[in-house]
Each structure stands twice: as structure tokens, then as C-alpha cells.
Write an enzyme that holds these catalytic residues in place. Structure first.
Site, PDB file in Angstrom:
ATOM      1  N   MET A 144       0.751  -1.150  -0.041  1.00  0.00           N
ATOM      2  CA  MET A 144      -0.062  -0.109   0.027  1.00  0.00           C
ATOM      3  C   MET A 144       0.902   1.209  -0.036  1.00  0.00           C
ATOM      4  SD  MET A 144      -3.027  -0.638  -0.316  1.00  0.00           S
ATOM      5  CE  MET A 144      -3.992   0.553   0.299  1.00  0.00           C
ATOM      6  N   GLY A 145       2.051   1.205   0.934  1.00  0.00           N
ATOM      7  CA  GLY A 145       2.824   2.435   0.773  1.00  0.00           C
ATOM      8  C   GLY A 145       3.365   2.674  -0.335  1.00  0.00           C
ATOM      9  N   ARG A 186      11.830   0.843   7.359  1.00  0.00           N
ATOM     10  CA  ARG A 186      12.935   0.532   8.248  1.00  0.00           C
ATOM     11  C   ARG A 186      13.669  -0.643   7.843  1.00  0.00           C
ATOM     12  NH1 ARG A 186      12.000  -3.138  13.109  1.00  0.00           N
ATOM     13  NH2 ARG A 186      10.200  -3.607  12.113  1.00  0.00           N
ATOM     14  N   VAL A 240       2.421   2.033   7.563  1.00  0.00           N
ATOM     15  CA  VAL A 240       3.102   1.053   8.674  1.00  0.00           C
ATOM     16  C   VAL A 240       1.744   0.181   9.143  1.00  0.00           C
ATOM     17  CG1 VAL A 240       5.325   2.065   8.835  1.00  0.00           C
ATOM     18  CG2 VAL A 240       3.377   2.282  10.650  1.00  0.00           C
ATOM     19  N   ASN A 248      -4.872   1.468   8.365  1.00  0.00           N
ATOM     20  CA  ASN A 248      -6.355   1.078   9.243  1.00  0.00           C
ATOM     21  C   ASN A 248      -6.402   1.295  10.783  1.00  0.00           C
ATOM     22  OD1 ASN A 248      -8.361   0.854   6.909  1.00  0.00           O
ATOM     23  ND2 ASN A 248      -7.731  -1.481   6.627  1.00  0.00           N
ATOM     24  N   SER A 257      -8.924   3.691   0.908  1.00  0.00           N
ATOM     25  CA  SER A 257      -9.727   2.451   0.654  1.00  0.00           C
ATOM     26  C   SER A 257      -9.541   2.249  -1.052  1.00  0.00           C
ATOM     27  CB  SER A 257     -11.190   2.714   0.474  1.00  0.00           C
ATOM     28  OG  SER A 257     -11.961   1.388   0.100  1.00  0.00           O
ATOM     29  N   GLY A 289      -7.806  -1.264  -1.664  1.00  0.00           N
ATOM     30  CA  GLY A 289      -6.676  -2.178  -1.808  1.00  0.00           C
ATOM     31  C   GLY A 289      -5.406  -1.630  -2.779  1.00  0.00           C
ATOM     32  N   LYS A 297     -13.723   5.565   7.684  1.00  0.00           N
ATOM     33  CA  LYS A 297     -13.118   4.234   6.912  1.00  0.00           C
ATOM     34  C   LYS A 297     -13.363   3.148   7.540  1.00  0.00           C
ATOM     35  CE  LYS A 297     -11.156   1.541   4.693  1.00  0.00           C
ATOM     36  NZ  LYS A 297      -9.950   0.635   4.601  1.00  0.00           N
ATOM     37  N   HIS A 324     -17.133   2.145   6.701  1.00  0.00           N
ATOM     38  CA  HIS A 324     -16.765   1.929   5.332  1.00  0.00           C
ATOM     39  C   HIS A 324     -16.647   0.152   5.336  1.00  0.00           C
ATOM     40  CE1 HIS A 324     -14.277   0.335   1.976  1.00  0.00           C
ATOM     41  NE2 HIS A 324     -15.114   1.168   1.098  1.00  0.00           N
ATOM     42  N   ASN A 325     -15.696  -0.256   6.262  1.00  0.00           N
ATOM     43  CA  ASN A 325     -15.238  -1.644   6.011  1.00  0.00           C
ATOM     44  C   ASN A 325     -16.437  -2.619   6.877  1.00  0.00           C
ATOM     45  OD1 ASN A 325     -12.926  -0.549   5.183  1.00  0.00           O
ATOM     46  ND2 ASN A 325     -11.636  -2.199   6.509  1.00  0.00           N
ATOM     47  N   GLU A 383     -18.772  -2.891   4.185  1.00  0.00           N
ATOM     48  CA  GLU A 383     -18.055  -3.863   3.023  1.00  0.00           C
ATOM     49  C   GLU A 383     -18.297  -5.315   3.516  1.00  0.00           C
ATOM     50  OE1 GLU A 383     -13.804  -2.974   2.238  1.00  0.00           O
ATOM     51  OE2 GLU A 383     -13.152  -4.899   2.967  1.00  0.00           O
ATOM     52  N   LYS A 386      -9.270  -8.706   9.432  1.00  0.00           N
ATOM     53  CA  LYS A 386      -8.252  -8.062  10.235  1.00  0.00           C
ATOM     54  C   LYS A 386      -8.701  -7.402  11.261  1.00  0.00           C
ATOM     55  CE  LYS A 386      -5.063  -7.800   6.276  1.00  0.00           C
ATOM     56  NZ  LYS A 386      -6.058  -7.264   5.062  1.00  0.00           N
TER      57      LYS A 386
HETATM   58  C1  6PG Z   1     -10.332  -1.057   1.689  1.00  0.00           C
HETATM   59  C2  6PG Z   1     -10.332  -2.402   2.287  1.00  0.00           C
HETATM   60  C3  6PG Z   1      -9.220  -2.720   3.158  1.00  0.00           C
HETATM   61  C4  6PG Z   1      -9.143  -4.055   4.001  1.00  0.00           C
HETATM   62  C5  6PG Z   1      -9.388  -5.248   3.479  1.00  0.00           C
HETATM   63  C6  6PG Z   1      -9.376  -6.540   4.324  1.00  0.00           C
HETATM   64  O1  6PG Z   1     -11.244  -0.391   1.763  1.00  0.00           O
HETATM   65  O2  6PG Z   1      -9.121  -1.026   0.778  1.00  0.00           O
HETATM   66  O3  6PG Z   1     -11.381  -2.304   3.393  1.00  0.00           O
HETATM   67  O4  6PG Z   1      -8.725  -1.738   3.948  1.00  0.00           O
HETATM   68  O5  6PG Z   1      -8.027  -4.055   4.506  1.00  0.00           O
HETATM   69  O6  6PG Z   1     -10.729  -5.133   2.850  1.00  0.00           O
HETATM   70  O7  6PG Z   1     -10.227  -6.475   5.405  1.00  0.00           O
HETATM   71  P1  6PG Z   1     -10.670  -7.688   6.188  1.00  0.00           P
HETATM   72  O8  6PG Z   1      -9.227  -8.464   6.098  1.00  0.00           O
HETATM   73  O9  6PG Z   1     -10.935  -7.259   7.703  1.00  0.00           O
HETATM   74  O10 6PG Z   1     -11.315  -8.535   5.372  1.00  0.00           O
END
Ligand code: 6PG
Length: 501
Positions: A16-17, A36, A76, A104, A130, A132, A185, A188-189, A192, A287
Site C-alpha cells: 500500500m505504501g 525500516r 505501516v 487502518n 480504501s 486495495g 473508513k 466503510h469496512n 463492506e 483483520k
Molecule cells: C479497503 C479495504 C481494506 C481492508 C481489506 C481487508 O477499503 O481497501 O477495506 O482496507 O483491509 O478489505 O479487510 P479484512 O481483512 O478485515 O476483511
């Protein structure tokens, strides 16, 4: 000299970074990168020689090479790593410099960091991102919260790198102070999880009724041309059509047999299928952000039942061994006349139920925003949140347009379902939802998200609920008192002499 200084630093070169750094560099900003473990940052710079990336090995060098106020985006792992990095940076920074956290992180951590850094004169932003890996690289939805002055100083970068809709509307907006960005955010999840579960339930129901993967893919593809259009539906079509190239058919059975062992992994799977989906273990991971959303619902007393169904379905999925055992013990209680079959499903009605369930998931998420805005003093702008979700993010869908319009008409809407924008969706969807829940229930197929959606809908429209009974019971066994419909005040009744003692 200052011409050689970088516009922004990105710290953390995991995918992502790295992708955000490249996205920022694409937009003509000079980006300082740091990791790091330096080899990761070296790899990022070497893989992209044409980009405006400058690699620094130490935090001192990195900080010394940034334009003021310095802008540092931390990418990170959420948790202790963020605190540790902030601690290392703090002695190197000057008043007015800006630290941003694009992971997150839990909103309460962000709120705490925001307040702690304020004491040091450092401006802090918790930035929800958001979309991915691909979104980070080509255009994510961005939800910054924290110091407004810091946001104003970096808004041009967020605007440049974010997803765009309708030609050039950027999917980014300042969400509010403290932890507001990460809160938006997080919810949002939660949504999701619910939308993913709704889609998974449609897949499971169609499959149980005799549809093939390719037929189900066609159903989603057709829906995607209309009001049900969404990123998650789009990827579902691809997923359903994907062949299992890794496992050529000849080797398949041997392979599965050697893996099964005593842990029941392959029980119920279509071991001869040519499709990858049929070989993916039915246990879904997470997660934590979906769990946090539901914890917030509990904390702020908001019914998130459909979001919670999405979370619970993941917990239940993890109980594979138990499920296999229970499948052999618990009777289905299904009458032969309700047996499964394609005749049970009307695809148009299913689509209407899908749209209504999706709307209810959004309604619950936005109800949480409304309570949080009040509880935490954020003044969240619901229209702007919906607008930000329209592009780049995982829950982007066509439904967000009427949601925006609903909040445009009435920014203080009590509940999304009450907006007149959704009269058609609700009148077409509700009968379909009832039929769907009863068909699935009579056939013994679990569709918890749809069932929760219907229960929420009926609870919401119950002018008089069953809670009078709960109040009476509490008063009966614990003298907890009740209120009356016909008089003000608080009452206790001596229900019978034995319990009154
Ligand atoms: C996003 C997603 C992302 C998230 C994954 C996995 O908006 O790009 O929400 O941030 O980390 O979708 O989430 P889980 O591991 O909780 O399913």
C-alpha cells in the site's frame, strides 16, 4: 537548495505504501521514501527508476530533505508500529510539521495521537484509504480527519491522487477532527463486510438451487448493468468465471485427497470442479475493522444487525469442523415440497431484494455515523461521505448517487430508508425480500444478512413493538420500573406477593 527538497515522505514500503508513493510521484510531486528495512525501499526505487522517488536510509536524512511544513505519510501496520515511528520522528520535527497515518488504525488511537501531537505543536491526520493495492496505485477513496489546517496543506496531493468520478470529481474530503477520518473508513469496512456477505448469500442460494458458477456470473453481470452496479458485484463475476489453473483436473483428486486429512477441509466441496472458487476453503479471515464497527454499534446503541451478520458469518465460517459434525446431527426440517430447484428463484425479484438489503446495510452504517457525529462532536457530512465512496473504494456502487441526493435534500435525515428517493427500491424490494427469506428458510439455506435486513426493516416500521413485554418482565423480576403510555412518570407494579418480598 529548496528545489531539491521533497514535497512529501512516505514511510513504509509494503504494497500500500509503495503504491501510494508511486501514485503521488505520478502526479509530479517529489516523494521521499523510507522503510525500516532499507532493502524494501531500495527495491521500490529500483523497480521504478522513472519515478520521482528519493530514497533515504535514516529518518534524520529523510526529515532533512522535506519542504516545510514537512509532510510525512506513515504507511505501516496499524498498532504499536505507528506509535513507535511517531516516537522516533518527534525529536526530528518542528512545530507545524504534519504527520499522517494512512493505515487502518483504530479511530481511538488516532484521536489519542492527534491530541498527544497537538501538545508538541505537530499537526496530525488520520487518513482512511480504501481501494486495495490497485486503488492505492491508480486512485483510492481518501477520508482524512484530524487537523483542518494540516488537511488544507495537503489537500492538493489527496485531490490529485484520489479516484475521480464524473470526469473530475475527486473522491476525497475532509471528514472532521481527531479520529473522524479513520472512523469513516472503519464503518466503510463494516458496510463492506455486509455487502460481501449479501453477495455470498446470493451465490450460495443460487448454487443450492442448481445454478452453475457461469450462470451465477451471468446473473451478477446482468444486474451490474443497472442500479445494482458495484465494484464488489464486478469482481464477483470475475471470481465465478476463474478456472483453477493451478490444479489441472488430472491431479485434482489426488491433490485434494492428500490435503483433506482429518480436518474436514474439503467436506462439501465440489472436488472435481474446474473453477477455482470451488476449491477455496470456506473459512473467511478478517483483520478487525469490521469487528470494530460492530463494537461501536454496541457502544453507541445502534442496530447494525446486517453488518453484524457479515461479521458473524466469518466467525461461523471458522468453525468448519463443528459445522461438518453438526451437518450430520442436526435435522434440516425441510418438507419435500420445499425442495430446492431453479423454479424457486425469480432472478428479477432476487435483484430487487439484493438492492434493498444493500440499502439497509448503508442505512445502518450511516445511522452509526449519525450517532458518532453527535457522540464525538464531529459534525460529519453524510453527503460528502457518500460522495467520497462513489469511486476508488471497495463499496463503490451506483446506489451511492441517490444516497448523496437524499442527504443533499435533508442533511439531517433520521434514517436513509425514510428518504423519498428510495420509495421505488423499497416498494419493489420488500415483497421480494420477504419471499427470499421464506424460500431460503423453508429450504434450509442460511441467509443471515438478508434475514437481518428484513428483521431490521420490520422492526423499524413497528409503531408499537414488543418492548412493553420486556419492560414488564424487568419490573416483575427486578422492580426495574416501567413507563406508561397514558401518563408521565415511572411506575412499579407489585406483580405478585411472592416476588414482591
Ligand atoms: C479497503 C479495504 C481494506 C481492508 C481489506 C481487508 O477499503 O481497501 O477495506 O482496507 O483491509 O478489505 O479487510 P479484512 O481483512 O478485515 O476483511
Amino acid at each position: 537548495m529548496s528545489n531539491n527538497l521533497c514535497d512529501i515522505a512516505v514511510l513504509g514500503m509494503a504494497v500500500m505504501g509503495k503504491n501510494l508513493a508511486l501514485n503521488i510521484a505520478d502526479n509530479d510531486y517529489k516523494v521521499a521514501i523510507y522503510n525500516r528495512t532499507t532493502s524494501k525501499a531500495i527495491a521500490a526505487a529500483e523497480e521504478n527508476p522513472e519515478q520521482n522517488l528519493s530514497l533515504f536510509v535514516t529518518l534524520e536524512e529523510l526529515v532533512a530533505n522535506l519542504k516545510r511544513p514537512r509532510k510525512l505519510l506513515l504507511m505501516v501496520k496499524a498498532g504499536a508500529a505507528v506509535d513507535k515511528l511517531i516516537e522516533s520522528l518527534l525529536p526530528l520535527l518542528d512545530e507545524g510539521d504534519i504527520i499522517m497515518d494512512g493505515g487502518n488504525s483504530h479511530f481511538q488511537d488516532t484521536q489519542r495521537r492527534f491530541e498527544e501531537l497537538q501538545q508538541h505543536g505537530i499537526q496530525y491526520l488520520g487518513v482512511g484509504v480504501s481501494g486495495g493495492e490497485e486503488g492505492a496505485r491508480r486512485g483510492p477513496a481518501i477520508m482524512p480527519g484530524g487537523s483542518k489546517a494540516a488537511y488544507d496543506a495537503v489537500a492538493d496531493i489527496f485531490e490529485a491522487i484520489s479516484a475521480k468520478v464524473n470526469d473530475n470529481e475527486a473522491c476525497e474530503a475532509y471528514m472532521g477532527s481527531g479520529g473522524a477520518g479513520h472512523y469513516v473508513k472503519m464503518v466503510h469496512n463494516g458496510i463492506e463486510y455486509a455487502d460481501m456477505e449479501i453477495i455470498a448469500e446470493i451465490y450460495s442460494l443460487l448454487k443450492a438451487n442448481g445454478y452453475s458458477n457461469l450462470e451465477i456470473a451471468d446473473v451478477f453481470e446482468n444486474w451490474d448493468k443497472g442500479d445494482l452496479s458495484s465494484y464488489l458485484s464486478e469482481i464477483t463475476v470475475d471470481i465465478l468465471r476463474e478456472k483453477d489453473l493451478e490444479n489441472p483436473e488430472d491431479d485434482l483428486l489426488d491433490d485434494i485427497e492428500s490435503q483433506v486429512g482429518a480436518d474436514y477441509r474439503a467436506v462439501g466441496a465440489d472436488n472435481e470442479s474446474e473453477f477455482l472458487l470451488d476449491h477455496i476453503l470456506d473459512i473467511s479471515e478478517q483483520k478487525g475493522t469490521g469487528k470494530w464497527t460492530n463494537q461501536e454499534g454496541l457502544e453507541l446503541h445502534v442496530d447494525l444487525s446486517i453488518l453484524y451478520s457479515g461479521l458473524n458469518a466469518r466467525y461461523m465460517s471458522a468453525e468448519k469442523t463443528l459445522r461438518v459434525k453438526a451437518s450430520e446431527i442436526l435435522p434440516a426440517g425441510v418438507d419435500a415440497e420445499n425442495a430446492l430447484g431453479k423454479q424457486n428463484i425469480d432472478i428479477e425479484e432476487l435483484g430487487n431484494a439484493f438492492l434493498l438489503a444493500r440499502l439497509i446495510a448503508y442505512a445502518q452504517g450511516f445511522a452509526l455515523y449519525k450517532s458518532a457525529s453527535k457522540a464525538y462532536g464531529w459534525d460529519l457530512d453524510y453527503k460528502s461521505i457518500a460522495a467520497t465512496f462513489r469511486g476508488g473504494c471497495i463499496i463503490r456502487s451506483k446506489l451511492l448517487v441517490p444516497i448523496m441526493e437524499a442527504y443533499d435534500k435533508n442533511p439531517d435525515l433520521d434514517n436513509l430508508l425514510l428518504a423519498d428517493n428510495f420509495e421505488a427500491e423499497i416498494s419493489q424490494g420488500i415483497t421480494a425480500l420477504r419471499k427470499l427469506v421464506s424460500t431460503a428458510s423453508l429450504a434450509g439455506v442460511a441467509i443471515p444478512a438478508f434475514s437481518s435486513a428484513l428483521a431490521y426493516y420490520d422492526s423499524l416500521r413497528a409503531a408499537r413493538s414488543q418492548a412493553n413485554m420486556i419492560s414488564a418482565q424487568r419490573d416483575y423480576f427486578g422492580a426495574h420500573t416501567y413507563r406508561r403510555t397514558d401518563r408521565d412518570g415511572v411506575y412499579h407494579h407489585e406483580w405478585n406477593d411472592e416476588t414482591a418480598e
